[in-house]
Design a protein around this motif. Structure first.
Motif, PDB file in Angstrom:
ATOM      1  N   ALA A   1      15.779  -2.184  -0.906  1.00 45.63           N
ATOM      2  CA  ALA A   1      14.573  -1.710  -0.216  1.00 45.63           C
ATOM      3  C   ALA A   1      14.647  -2.025   1.275  1.00 45.63           C
ATOM      4  N   ASP A   2      13.814  -1.307   2.044  1.00 48.28           N
ATOM      5  CA  ASP A   2      13.707  -1.556   3.487  1.00 48.28           C
ATOM      6  C   ASP A   2      12.567  -2.517   3.797  1.00 48.28           C
ATOM      7  N   TYR A   3      11.479  -2.390   3.041  1.00 51.95           N
ATOM      8  CA  TYR A   3      10.306  -3.244   3.255  1.00 51.95           C
ATOM      9  C   TYR A   3       9.694  -3.599   1.902  1.00 51.95           C
ATOM     10  N   THR A   4       9.019  -4.740   1.885  1.00 47.13           N
ATOM     11  CA  THR A   4       8.224  -5.125   0.720  1.00 47.13           C
ATOM     12  C   THR A   4       6.788  -5.412   1.158  1.00 47.13           C
ATOM     13  N   ILE A   5       5.859  -5.248   0.226  1.00 46.83           N
ATOM     14  CA  ILE A   5       4.454  -5.576   0.477  1.00 46.83           C
ATOM     15  C   ILE A   5       4.021  -6.603  -0.561  1.00 46.83           C
ATOM     16  N   HIS A   6       3.502  -7.724  -0.070  1.00 42.25           N
ATOM     17  CA  HIS A   6       2.972  -8.784  -0.928  1.00 42.25           C
ATOM     18  C   HIS A   6       1.515  -9.013  -0.549  1.00 42.25           C
ATOM     19  N   SER A   7       0.921  -9.977  -1.228  1.00 40.21           N
ATOM     20  CA  SER A   7      -0.455 -10.341  -0.914  1.00 40.21           C
ATOM     21  C   SER A   7      -0.580 -11.850  -0.856  1.00 40.21           C
ATOM     22  N   THR A   8      -1.459 -12.321   0.029  1.00 33.12           N
ATOM     23  CA  THR A   8      -1.696 -13.762   0.118  1.00 33.12           C
ATOM     24  C   THR A   8      -2.342 -14.297  -1.156  1.00 33.12           C
ATOM     25  N   SER A   9      -2.958 -13.429  -1.928  1.00 31.84           N
ATOM     26  CA  SER A   9      -3.603 -13.847  -3.183  1.00 31.84           C
ATOM     27  C   SER A   9      -2.737 -13.556  -4.400  1.00 31.84           C
ATOM     28  N   ASN A  10      -1.444 -13.311  -4.181  1.00 37.39           N
ATOM     29  CA  ASN A  10      -0.450 -13.161  -5.233  1.00 37.39           C
ATOM     30  C   ASN A  10      -0.409 -11.765  -5.854  1.00 37.39           C
ATOM     31  N   THR A  11      -1.520 -11.203  -6.264  1.00 35.98           N
ATOM     32  CA  THR A  11      -1.549  -9.855  -6.846  1.00 35.98           C
ATOM     33  C   THR A  11      -2.571  -8.989  -6.110  1.00 35.98           C
ATOM     34  N   PHE A  12      -2.422  -7.683  -6.286  1.00 32.36           N
ATOM     35  CA  PHE A  12      -3.377  -6.752  -5.670  1.00 32.36           C
ATOM     36  C   PHE A  12      -3.448  -5.493  -6.520  1.00 32.36           C
ATOM     37  N   SER A  13      -4.355  -4.585  -6.150  1.00 34.05           N
ATOM     38  CA  SER A  13      -4.653  -3.410  -6.967  1.00 34.05           C
ATOM     39  C   SER A  13      -3.513  -2.396  -6.934  1.00 34.05           C
ATOM     40  N   GLU A  14      -3.279  -1.764  -8.072  1.00 36.36           N
ATOM     41  CA  GLU A  14      -2.260  -0.724  -8.174  1.00 36.36           C
ATOM     42  C   GLU A  14      -2.628   0.509  -7.357  1.00 36.36           C
ATOM     43  N   GLU A  15      -3.897   0.617  -6.987  1.00 38.62           N
ATOM     44  CA  GLU A  15      -4.322   1.747  -6.168  1.00 38.62           C
ATOM     45  C   GLU A  15      -3.629   1.738  -4.800  1.00 38.62           C
ATOM     46  N   ILE A  16      -3.278   0.549  -4.329  1.00 43.13           N
ATOM     47  CA  ILE A  16      -2.567   0.453  -3.044  1.00 43.13           C
ATOM     48  C   ILE A  16      -1.196   1.114  -3.175  1.00 43.13           C
ATOM     49  N   LEU A  17      -0.544   0.938  -4.323  1.00 40.49           N
ATOM     50  CA  LEU A  17       0.735   1.598  -4.565  1.00 40.49           C
ATOM     51  C   LEU A  17       0.576   3.115  -4.494  1.00 40.49           C
ATOM     52  N   ASP A  18      -0.468   3.628  -5.124  1.00 45.17           N
ATOM     53  CA  ASP A  18      -0.710   5.078  -5.118  1.00 45.17           C
ATOM     54  C   ASP A  18      -0.940   5.586  -3.694  1.00 45.17           C
ATOM     55  N   GLU A  19      -1.657   4.805  -2.900  1.00 42.70           N
ATOM     56  CA  GLU A  19      -1.961   5.243  -1.535  1.00 42.70           C
ATOM     57  C   GLU A  19      -0.726   5.199  -0.651  1.00 42.70           C
ATOM     58  N   VAL A  20       0.080   4.125  -0.767  1.00 45.78           N
ATOM     59  CA  VAL A  20       1.300   4.012   0.041  1.00 45.78           C
ATOM     60  C   VAL A  20       2.290   5.120  -0.318  1.00 45.78           C
TER      61      VAL A  20
ATOM     62  N   LEU B   1      -2.706  -8.260   2.776  1.00 46.62           N
ATOM     63  CA  LEU B   1      -1.367  -7.739   2.530  1.00 46.62           C
ATOM     64  C   LEU B   1      -0.370  -8.259   3.563  1.00 46.62           C
ATOM     65  N   ILE B   2       0.833  -8.590   3.087  1.00 43.79           N
ATOM     66  CA  ILE B   2       1.919  -9.065   3.940  1.00 43.79           C
ATOM     67  C   ILE B   2       3.050  -8.042   3.877  1.00 43.79           C
ATOM     68  N   PHE B   3       3.428  -7.506   5.024  1.00 42.96           N
ATOM     69  CA  PHE B   3       4.515  -6.530   5.107  1.00 42.96           C
ATOM     70  C   PHE B   3       5.768  -7.248   5.606  1.00 42.96           C
ATOM     71  N   GLN B   4       6.796  -7.254   4.777  1.00 38.79           N
ATOM     72  CA  GLN B   4       8.009  -8.022   5.089  1.00 38.79           C
ATOM     73  C   GLN B   4       9.226  -7.112   5.114  1.00 38.79           C
ATOM     74  N   LYS B   5       9.947  -7.117   6.244  1.00 36.31           N
ATOM     75  CA  LYS B   5      11.189  -6.362   6.324  1.00 36.31           C
ATOM     76  C   LYS B   5      12.244  -7.044   5.464  1.00 36.31           C
ATOM     77  N   VAL B   6      12.982  -6.261   4.693  1.00 37.85           N
ATOM     78  CA  VAL B   6      14.036  -6.821   3.837  1.00 37.85           C
ATOM     79  C   VAL B   6      15.290  -7.020   4.673  1.00 37.85           C
ATOM     80  N   VAL B   7      15.760  -8.253   4.728  1.00 39.46           N
ATOM     81  CA  VAL B   7      16.975  -8.599   5.471  1.00 39.46           C
ATOM     82  C   VAL B   7      17.970  -9.197   4.481  1.00 39.46           C
ATOM     83  N   LEU B   8      19.136  -8.587   4.394  1.00 40.18           N
ATOM     84  CA  LEU B   8      20.159  -9.075   3.474  1.00 40.18           C
ATOM     85  C   LEU B   8      20.969 -10.180   4.153  1.00 40.18           C
ATOM     86  N   ASP B   9      20.454 -11.380   4.093  1.00 43.41           N
ATOM     87  CA  ASP B   9      21.099 -12.536   4.708  1.00 43.41           C
ATOM     88  C   ASP B   9      21.573 -13.455   3.591  1.00 43.41           C
TER      89      ASP B   9
END
Length: 822
Positions: free
Chosen positions: A56-75, A237-245
């Motif tokens: 992947a190029d980016y990942t999305i997490h949440s400070t509260s660990n889980t979030f609604s699947e509706e965000i997946l549909d919108e993204v 929501l936390i947007f994190q760039k995936v870096v293969l290090d």
């Protein structure tokens, strides 16, 4: 016809040419195997990261660990996205007769919204991905003794449930579980299923834990992420760039360097042997070269004649050495990856190893031949044909002065002092060998024959000292590597204890609440418990993106149970400095990779924002191999407000059994804890990896010593054949064959003993300088007595073995024939 003349010259000295070829062949073989092993290791770690992150190029997490699947549909509606998947991780336990302990039954289930996209690559061996059930790896299926379609009973919050094995797939990093039942006590089993199935099994409708995004090519990713963030308007929501290090999971740079050093040493030994052989060959053929010049050969043609001899040896060495390199590379890679207990299929990489080995296999021997070839082209016709001795301009005095000046470099308080020491020894080696050889000649332990051997060695000092020097460097390198590994082995327990943070570490798939902490604190034997958070931080060196884990620091806990350590005088000072605003503390490995100085500002990228943090120090830690950073609770909350803790540390009462508390934790929170690691388990894990790697290096160093033996054999053969008439005279005046044997073997022993004694002395000095100048305080001054004993035995065996053939060859020549030799 120069090529034909060169070939005839090689065939004329069959034994000499064979052993020179053998040295070059082994050097090429070792070099290819080493480069291929490093290349394969780098490729494997990168591919594992790709598989684990789904490329992947980016990942999305949440400070509260889980979030609604509706965000997946919108993204998913964003037109710049090529592939997207949502996933969630949950813990369960398997019910199998093979699992005798609670820790051995832990299973991490990962639910995916889709199996049909470029973010996931599964090689199906049996079953069907579309069937309802769970997907497991081939290794896991073998250990569980289950096949596709069979039923597995698992524990769930609602009770036990039978689930089918829908598919078995080839081993992949995403499903990398234990490679054995013994390993299962420290590593979770892993399985995949659909996102809908996870939500149903755990009664968590519409909940996901992570979104992985792959953008289309030529898309401005930062602009697209900004647009997605603006459309969602969700501060959690936390947007994190995936870096293969790969440094996050494999700290192997030092290992790679030592492999390269040994491979290079093997190649250089072969080059030294070639240099010696060629130089002697030129000296023997001076009359021949002079005659060639009288009939019209130019100096350049003479050069070409000898260079073609080298080229023949190199081409044959490459033809035989590269296939042998493949076999040796397989052995090295099996040993290396077996030490790290990976069950991922390893495919040898040689895209760079093959051309580089061919290139070095040609260039290094050619460079080694330049001095003797140039010497051949400058042979004087008149002096050679009339046997007029040429005046020798000695450069020994100049070498001695330069060597003594270079030796002063050992007083530099830096690791570069080791280089100065090695260069000084190389320059001064003939003098040291001359002194020791005279001493050996005067002692009685080699007898009268040893005295003669000593005088013979002095007559060919430059030639003999070259091979003795190589043996000394091989022994020196062996002692240094052995000392480092011995130091690490002896200090593993101490270093893990100093940076483990307590007696037990645990990770949770769900946020660690105060209620959970209170429940843990009430368990028998638990003295204290603390939860903390971790966060991925992206930074860069030039155009290369890097990524490490930032660990939250809580001073009250770290004052007595830290996850890092420094000198006692600095520990409190560092903790106090971390309390200041916008500060960060780097692990030793991360600090070295960063390349800045304490007090400088480091820029990290979090959630699409630049953050400047002042580096207040560097510390040693076993967390993530030192490729990590530490940051205060206040500072991490500024970067990620209200981030939920998912890691915990437990301190136990004295004499409390760690394993019993671990089992109680796993039984109390069977659906939350993703890992529980005790202090003793971590120590055992690190101790298991070192012996295999140490054996691997010992094997490579043995190859280097064997090549040195070939060099000694070749040198002795040349020395002996130069003295055939002299040996004939000795036989004529009543020397026995046994005395001739003893004389030549003594000569080999003198060369070997010089290499052994100087090599051991140089090795001890190098170990001392390494310990004194090393910035990593894990390395101590430890002299490995076992390795010294092995070096002495191997050096003596190789020296004696190398002497047998030359002594046998010269003893076969009759007295009358030897007296007729020029």
């Amino acid at each position: 016809m120069l090529w034909l003349a060169s070939l005839r010259n090689l065939i004329r000295k069959k034994s000499r040419s064979f052993f020179t070829l053998l040295a070059i062949l082994i050097g090429i073989t070792t070099m290819f195997a080493v480069i291929s092993t490093v290349e394969t290791a780098k490729y494997l770690t990168t591919e594992q990261l790709k598989e684990f992150t789904g490329n992947a190029d980016y990942t999305i997490h949440s400070t509260s660990n889980t979030f609604s699947e509706e965000i997946l549909d919108e993204v998913e509606t964003n037109s710049d996205i090529s592939s997207i998947t949502g996933l969630v991780h949950r813990q369960t336990k398997i019910n199998l007769d093979s699992a005798h302990h609670s820790a051995e039954s832990n299973l991490r289930l990962t639910g995916l919204s889709s199996f049909d996209n470029e973010l996931l690559s599964l090689d199906v061996i049996a079953g069907n991905l579309d069937q309802k059930g769970i997907i497991i790896s081939e290794t896991t299926a073998e250990l569980w003794n289950l096949r596709a379609g069979e039923i597995l009973n698992i524990q769930l919050p609602k009770g036990n449930k039978d689930v089918a094995i829908s598919a078995i797939v080839a081993d992949t990093a995403l499903l990398e579980g234990p490679a054995s039942w013994n390993e299962a006590s420290n590593k979770n089993w892993r399985a995949l299923t659909t996102l809908d199935n996870i939500q149903e099994l755990y009664n968590a409708p519409n909940q996901i834990g992570e979104i992985r995004i792959k953008f289309k090519e030529n898309v401005e990713q930062i602009s697209s992420i900004t647009a997605i963030k603006d459309s969602l308007q969700n501060e959690e929501l936390i947007f994190q760039k995936v870096v293969l290090d790969e440094r996050q999971t494999n700290q192997l740079e030092e290992l790679y360097f030592m492999l390269y050093a040994i491979g290079g040493l093997a190649m250089l030994i072969g080059a030294f042997i070639l240099y010696n052989t060629l130089y002697v060959s030129v000296s023997e053929r001076k009359n021949e070269i002079a005659i060639m010049k009288t009939v019209g050969y130019t100096p350049n043609q003479v050069k070409i004649l000898f260079l073609m001899e080298v080229l023949y040896l190199v081409i044959i060495g490459l033809i035989l050495g590269i296939p042998a390199g493949f076999m040796l590379a397989n052995l090295l890679q099996d040993g290396l990856f077996g030490s790290f207990q990976t069950n991922i299929e390893v495919k040898m990489q040689f895209m760079y190893a093959l051309p580089l080995s061919i290139l070095l296999g040609i260039i290094i021997p050619m460079l080694a031949s330049l001095i003797p070839v140039t010497y051949a082209s400058k042979v004087d016709v008149i002096s050679s044909l009339k046997s007029i001795p040429t005046e020798k301009v000695s450069g020994q005095k100049k070498r001695t002065i330069i060597g003594c000046i270079v030796l002063l470099g050992v007083f530099i308080p830096h690791a570069i002092s080791i280089v100065f020491l090695l260069v000084a020894v190389i320059l001064l080696y003939p003098i040291m060998m001359k002194a020791l050889t005279i001493l050996f000649s005067k002692t009685s332990f080699l007898g009268y024959e040893g005295s003669i051997a000593g005088k013979s060695t002095l007559l060919t000092l430059n030639r003999s000292s070259n091979m003795s020097l190589i043996l000394a460097i091989a022994i020196c390198l062996g002692l240094l590597v052995s000392s480092i590994f011995t130091s690490l082995e002896q200090n593993i327990s101490r270093d893990v204890i100093r940076s483990f943070g307590g007696n037990i570490q645990f990770s949770s798939e769900t946020p660690i609440s105060n209620e959970k902490l209170e429940q843990i604190s009430q368990m028998d034997g638990v003295k204290d418990v603390m939860a903390y958070s971790e966060s991925q931080a992206t930074w860069s060196i030039g155009d290369e993106n890097r990524q490490f884990t930032m660990i939250e620091v809580k001073n009250d806990w770290y004052s007595n149970n830290p996850l890092f350590y420094a000198h006692e005088s600095e520990q409190k000072q560092i903790l106090d400095a971390l309390e200041e605003k916008d500060t960060i503390l780097l692990g030793e490995y991360a600090f070295r990779e960063w390349g800045g100085k304490i007090g400088d500002t480091m820029t990290i990228y979090q959630n699409g924002k630049e953050n400047s943090l002042r580096v207040v120090g560097k510390v040693n830690t076993t967390q993530y191999g030192g490729y990590t950073a530490f940051i205060s609770e206040e500072n991490i909350n500024q970067l990620h407000p209200n981030v939920s803790p998912s890691k915990g540390l437990i301190l136990l009462d004295e004499y409390t059994d760690e394993s019993s508390v671990k089992n109680e934790l796993l039984n109390t929170f069977p659906f939350d804890l993703s890992s529980v690691q005790t202090l003793n388990e971590e120590i055992s894990k690190q101790e298991r990896a070192l012996p295999g790697v140490k054996s691997l290096f010992s094997g490579l160093l043995m190859i280097a010593i064997i090549i040195t033996g070939i060099g000694i054999l070749n040198t002795l053969t040349m020395n002996v054949m130069d003295r055939v008439r002299e040996i004939g005279v000795m036989r004529a005046i009543a020397f026995t064959r046994w005395q001739i044997y003893k004389t030549i073997i003594s000569e080999g022993l003198i060369i070997g003993l010089n290499g052994i004694l100087i090599g051991i002395s140089l090795g001890i000095a190098t170990i001392y300088l390494n310990a004194k100048t090393s910035e990593d305080i894990l390395i101590e001054f430890i002299v490995p007595l076992e390795t010294i004993l092995i070096s002495i035995i191997c050096g003596l065996i190789v020296s004696i073995a190398a002497s047998v053939l030359p002594s046998y060859t010269v003893n076969k020549i009759t007295i009358s024939k030897s007296l007729k030799q020029d």
